[in-house]
Each structure stands twice: as C-alpha cells, then as structure tokens.
Design a protein around this motif. Structure first.
Motif, PDB file in Angstrom:
ATOM      1  N   PHE A 221       0.870  -1.180   0.000  1.00  0.00           N
ATOM      2  CA  PHE A 221       0.000   0.000   0.000  1.00  0.00           C
ATOM      3  C   PHE A 221       0.899   1.220   0.000  1.00  0.00           C
ATOM      4  O   PHE A 221       1.879   1.293   0.742  1.00  0.00           O
ATOM      5  CB  PHE A 221      -0.911   0.049   1.227  1.00  0.00           C
ATOM      6  CG  PHE A 221      -1.564   1.398   1.442  1.00  0.00           C
ATOM      7  CD1 PHE A 221      -2.762   1.701   0.811  1.00  0.00           C
ATOM      8  CD2 PHE A 221      -0.956   2.374   2.229  1.00  0.00           C
ATOM      9  CE1 PHE A 221      -3.351   2.958   0.978  1.00  0.00           C
ATOM     10  CE2 PHE A 221      -1.541   3.641   2.390  1.00  0.00           C
ATOM     11  CZ  PHE A 221      -2.739   3.921   1.763  1.00  0.00           C
ATOM     12  N   ALA A 222       0.544   2.241  -0.802  1.00  0.00           N
ATOM     13  CA  ALA A 222       1.293   3.496  -0.814  1.00  0.00           C
ATOM     14  C   ALA A 222       0.295   4.638  -0.866  1.00  0.00           C
ATOM     15  O   ALA A 222      -0.576   4.676  -1.738  1.00  0.00           O
ATOM     16  CB  ALA A 222       2.235   3.561  -2.012  1.00  0.00           C
ATOM     17  N   GLY A 223       0.408   5.562   0.072  1.00  0.00           N
ATOM     18  CA  GLY A 223      -0.503   6.697   0.086  1.00  0.00           C
ATOM     19  C   GLY A 223      -0.437   7.429   1.407  1.00  0.00           C
ATOM     20  O   GLY A 223       0.281   7.031   2.332  1.00  0.00           O
ATOM     21  N   ARG A 224      -1.198   8.499   1.494  1.00  0.00           N
ATOM     22  CA  ARG A 224      -1.245   9.265   2.737  1.00  0.00           C
ATOM     23  C   ARG A 224      -2.035   8.504   3.795  1.00  0.00           C
ATOM     24  O   ARG A 224      -3.071   7.908   3.498  1.00  0.00           O
ATOM     25  CB  ARG A 224      -1.878  10.634   2.490  1.00  0.00           C
ATOM     26  CG  ARG A 224      -0.987  11.576   1.710  1.00  0.00           C
ATOM     27  CD  ARG A 224      -1.623  12.954   1.613  1.00  0.00           C
ATOM     28  NE  ARG A 224      -2.809  12.924   0.757  1.00  0.00           N
ATOM     29  CZ  ARG A 224      -3.794  13.820   0.825  1.00  0.00           C
ATOM     30  NH1 ARG A 224      -3.752  14.791   1.716  1.00  0.00           N
ATOM     31  NH2 ARG A 224      -4.826  13.746   0.001  1.00  0.00           N
ATOM     32  N   LEU A 225      -1.535   8.534   5.003  1.00  0.00           N
ATOM     33  CA  LEU A 225      -2.206   7.873   6.119  1.00  0.00           C
ATOM     34  C   LEU A 225      -3.140   8.881   6.784  1.00  0.00           C
ATOM     35  O   LEU A 225      -2.836   9.466   7.820  1.00  0.00           O
ATOM     36  CB  LEU A 225      -1.170   7.319   7.107  1.00  0.00           C
ATOM     37  CG  LEU A 225      -0.132   6.367   6.490  1.00  0.00           C
ATOM     38  CD1 LEU A 225       0.802   5.827   7.555  1.00  0.00           C
ATOM     39  CD2 LEU A 225      -0.804   5.224   5.739  1.00  0.00           C
ATOM     40  N   VAL A 226      -4.288   9.066   6.142  1.00  0.00           N
ATOM     41  CA  VAL A 226      -5.283  10.032   6.591  1.00  0.00           C
ATOM     42  C   VAL A 226      -6.646   9.348   6.602  1.00  0.00           C
ATOM     43  O   VAL A 226      -6.825   8.286   5.987  1.00  0.00           O
ATOM     44  CB  VAL A 226      -5.316  11.278   5.669  1.00  0.00           C
ATOM     45  CG1 VAL A 226      -3.997  12.029   5.734  1.00  0.00           C
ATOM     46  CG2 VAL A 226      -5.639  10.878   4.229  1.00  0.00           C
ATOM     47  N   PRO A 227      -7.614   9.917   7.322  1.00  0.00           N
ATOM     48  CA  PRO A 227      -8.941   9.295   7.378  1.00  0.00           C
ATOM     49  C   PRO A 227      -9.540   9.085   5.994  1.00  0.00           C
ATOM     50  O   PRO A 227      -9.406   9.930   5.103  1.00  0.00           O
ATOM     51  CB  PRO A 227      -9.760  10.320   8.187  1.00  0.00           C
ATOM     52  CG  PRO A 227      -8.756  11.019   9.041  1.00  0.00           C
ATOM     53  CD  PRO A 227      -7.518  11.122   8.194  1.00  0.00           C
ATOM     54  N   GLY A 228     -10.177   7.948   5.809  1.00  0.00           N
ATOM     55  CA  GLY A 228     -10.866   7.653   4.567  1.00  0.00           C
ATOM     56  C   GLY A 228     -10.065   6.920   3.531  1.00  0.00           C
ATOM     57  O   GLY A 228     -10.605   6.503   2.496  1.00  0.00           O
ATOM     58  N   LYS A 229      -8.765   6.720   3.781  1.00  0.00           N
ATOM     59  CA  LYS A 229      -7.923   6.029   2.801  1.00  0.00           C
ATOM     60  C   LYS A 229      -8.064   4.506   2.868  1.00  0.00           C
ATOM     61  O   LYS A 229      -7.508   3.799   2.025  1.00  0.00           O
ATOM     62  CB  LYS A 229      -6.459   6.427   2.985  1.00  0.00           C
ATOM     63  CG  LYS A 229      -6.074   7.726   2.287  1.00  0.00           C
ATOM     64  CD  LYS A 229      -6.096   7.576   0.776  1.00  0.00           C
ATOM     65  CE  LYS A 229      -5.445   8.741   0.057  1.00  0.00           C
ATOM     66  NZ  LYS A 229      -5.388   8.531  -1.404  1.00  0.00           N
ATOM     67  N   GLY A 230      -8.756   3.995   3.869  1.00  0.00           N
ATOM     68  CA  GLY A 230      -9.051   2.566   3.911  1.00  0.00           C
ATOM     69  C   GLY A 230      -7.950   1.684   4.458  1.00  0.00           C
ATOM     70  O   GLY A 230      -8.013   0.462   4.316  1.00  0.00           O
ATOM     71  N   VAL A 231      -6.942   2.260   5.115  1.00  0.00           N
ATOM     72  CA  VAL A 231      -5.822   1.444   5.600  1.00  0.00           C
ATOM     73  C   VAL A 231      -6.267   0.526   6.740  1.00  0.00           C
ATOM     74  O   VAL A 231      -5.810  -0.617   6.833  1.00  0.00           O
ATOM     75  CB  VAL A 231      -4.649   2.342   6.045  1.00  0.00           C
ATOM     76  CG1 VAL A 231      -3.483   1.491   6.541  1.00  0.00           C
ATOM     77  CG2 VAL A 231      -4.190   3.227   4.889  1.00  0.00           C
TER      78      VAL A 231
END
Length: 400
Positions: A221-231
């Motif tokens: 997974f690569a992306g911002r760790l912010v609400p709504g990203k589904g991590v």
C-alpha cells in the motif's frame, strides 16, 4: 456543464503501441508554453506537472515552468529532464495578486502561446489582472472534492468565490477523469470543460521483480495515512487472509493516522507481518518488492489515483475499491480486482485469490502494464494538451 463547442473539441490522442515513442509534431514546433505552479513541494499534481512539462518538450514545444514560490525539490527533476524554469519567490496565497504584473510579464516571456495552471484560483486572477492575454488552461486535480470534504466555513466560502471569479479568466478547465468532469459540472466552472487523463512514463516505472519467489506473498500500500484512505480495512483484510495464507503487508506513506494505525495493527495481533515504512521516495523499487498492490480508499474519494497507475505500470495486479475514478483506470478481472469500499471480506478474498495463484498475478500484472502504457502514457497526455492549445490558438487567430 458547458460542453466544448465543435471548434474546441479535443479528442484523445491515439494509443501508443508498445515499443514506439511519439515524435515531435508540427503543431508543437513553434509553441512556447509555460506551466505555472505554486511551489516545488513534491505532491501528486506537482510531480505530474514536472513529467508533463518534460513530455511536452519532447514533442517539440518550448516548455518552461514558473514557480510562484520556491522551486525545490521539484526543480531537481526539471534540471534532470532539461526543462527550463524560473522562480518569483513570492508567498503562497493572496501575495501573488500584489505582484500580478511580475507574474504576467514572466508568463508572457516564457509562455506567449499559453499557460497551463495547476489549479483554477488566485494564480488565474493574478495573470489576467497583470495583463496576460494568451490562452489559459487550468487543471482540476480534485480541489472540488477537497471543498466537499470540508465543513462550511468562511475559508471554504472565500475559496469558492475565488474559484468562481477565476472561472471567468480561464479559457478551458481540464478534468483529469470522467468522474471529475461530472463533479466539475455540478459546480461553478470555466466556460469550457473537457477531460484529459493524467499520464505516466512507463520507462520510469519498470516491470522489474525483486522478489524471486522468496518468503510470504507481499502486499503493498502506498498513500497518505489520513482518514478515509481505507488502511484500517486493509489491515483487517490482510489479517483475515493471513490466517489461511502466509502474507506480509508493507505500508508506505505518512500522515496524521500513522500512530493510530500502528496501534490498531499491534492490538489486532495480525498473523500477517505488517511494516510501516514511512515516506518512500523510490516508488518503482517499492512496487518491485511487492507481489500485490492494494488501493483500499473508502470515504476519501479518488479524483484519479496515480498510485493505482504506478502499480499497474510496474506490472502489479491491483486490488482497489470502486472509488471515484479508479474504475476508469482498471478493468475488473483483467488488470486487477475491484471491490466495494469498506468491503473487508471482499478485499480479503481477493488477496487470497492472488496469493494462491502466481499465474493470475503475472497475467493481470502484464495486462495492467499494457493498459497503463497504451491508454495513460505521459506522451499521450502531453499530445492532448498540445492539441488543446493548438485549437485555442486557432480560435484566437480567427477572432482577430
């Protein structure tokens, strides 16, 4: 939505067959264009802008970049690509209006045939107020969605007013996906709108595999760790799948949710090994070390998803949610698997299916890279923008 009149219609550039590269075009030979961006902080739109500027220059146009604030670190990429840039050294925001003539003079010098703007807002107003009269094209990367996510406030109202005023200054507003074109049509926008997909350079994102079949199947997974990203949903899905198949999960990115997500993973006691890597600069190397890519976005709506495209270009099968523009990038069952947002069980089942079938991973990965190269090549994107500026120039000459 204001549809593009026939004289301004810009069709997609043709697909680029594997092994072929675009050549300089007649319409680009005499074009002098400028890309205007706020600063050189590396983000999705800024990185795309640098790649697009380089691709437009390769097609024969004289392409320059104007930084309103500071150029680094993005300027390093421009230097490596041989793209000329200049810097005004202003502050971000309304400060540009006080120096509108400086900006307009520089744009007139570097982009006498037109400017491409990373957003519709203050920079548009400043250019016109300063006396710049050449065609201006603004790109809608997702600021409309950003406004939707924020509660009503004075700042949001001021931003909406600025965008509305800027709409009268811009000749065309480009949406980066059909999804965004639809969203744009529901707001105050420029008189003319159309869609041009973002692009990627497949030579940068190679299909190299550094795994060699060693160890458990690795999910990326690569992306911002912010609400709504589904991590959090990805953590749950990987934990369920790891109960039946050895798995490892690599999470690249930073953001406000990192500590909470790390704590969640520790409490969950997942049988999958989970590693939070923080910011990763070399994304091709990251995907080369993974077997499967997952884009689990939930409430956070994706206006395009360059991460999906990067993983596809690296020949990785992608599991993604049916979120925003993502279904425009992928072909479900051919280049990856689409699941509903927040569907932990569906995501887990997809992980298991790929983990247990190396052949399906390879087949979908190859199809993903082929689709990325043929439909979303950066040179195809650059050619579409050159076509647009050529049409605008023709129309402007016809009005004289």
């Amino acid at each position: 939505m204001s549809a593009m009149p026939a004289a301004l219609t810009v069709k997609d550039a043709p697909s680029i067959p594997p092994g072929e590269r675009s050549q300089p075009t007649d319409r680009a030979e005499r074009s002098e264009l400028a890309l205007v961006i706020w600063d050189g902080r590396i983000g999705g739109s800024e990185s795309l802008g640098a790649a697009l500027a380089a691709a437009i220059a390769k097609l024969g146009a004289q392409m320059s970049v104007i930084f309103i604030c500071q150029p680094e670190p993005l300027a390093q990429r421009l230097r490596e690509a041989g793209v000329h840039y200049r810097t005004l050294g202003l502050n971000r925001g309304g400060h540009v209006l006080a120096h509108c003539r400086r900006l307009a003079r520089l744009a007139g010098e570097l982009g006498p045939d037109g400017t491409l703007l990373e957003e519709r807002g203050l920079m548009c107003l400043a250019l016109r107020a300063g006396g710049y009269r050449a065609p201006m094209v603004a790109v809608e990367h997702g600021s409309v969605l950003l406004d939707e996510r924020q509660p009503p406030s004075f700042r949001r109202a001021r931003r909406a007013l600025t965008r509305a005023l800027a709409g009268t200054s811009v000749d065309v507003e480009v949406a980066v996906s059909d999804f965004m074109l639809t969203r744009l049509s529901r707001t105050i926008h420029a008189k003319h709108t159309l869609r041009i997909y973002n692009g990627i350079d497949p030579d940068v994102y190679s299909a190299a595999d550094r795994r060699n079949g060693n160890g458990p199947v690795r999910i990326g997974f690569a992306g911002r760790l912010v609400p709504g990203k589904g991590v959090e949903e990805l953590l749950e899905a990987s934990a369920l799948a790891a109960e039946r198949q050895p798995l490892e999960l690599l999470i690249a990115g930073r953001g406000s949710e990192r500590e909470r997500l790390e704590a969640h993973a520790a409490r969950r006691g997942s049988p999958a090994r989970v590693r939070f890597l923080g910011h990763v600069e070399d994304m091709p190397a990251f995907w080369a070390g993974c077997d499967i890519a997952v884009i689990p976005s939930g409430r956070f709506t994706e206006s395009f998803s360059m991460t999906t495209l990067e993983a596809m270009c690296c020949e990785r099968a992608v599991i993604a949610t049916r979120n925003g523009a993502i279904p425009e990038l992928m072909v479900d069952g051919q280049t990856g698997t689409l699941v509903a947002p927040d569907d932990v069980e569906g995501m887990s089942n997809a992980l298991l299916a790929y983990a247990r079938s190396p052949n399906m991973r390879r087949e979908h990965g190859r199809a993903a890279r082929s689709r990325a190269r043929e439909k979303f090549h950066i040179e195809r994107c650059a050619d579409a923008y050159l076509r647009l500026f050529a049409v605008l120039a023709t129309n402007k000459a016809g009005r004289r």
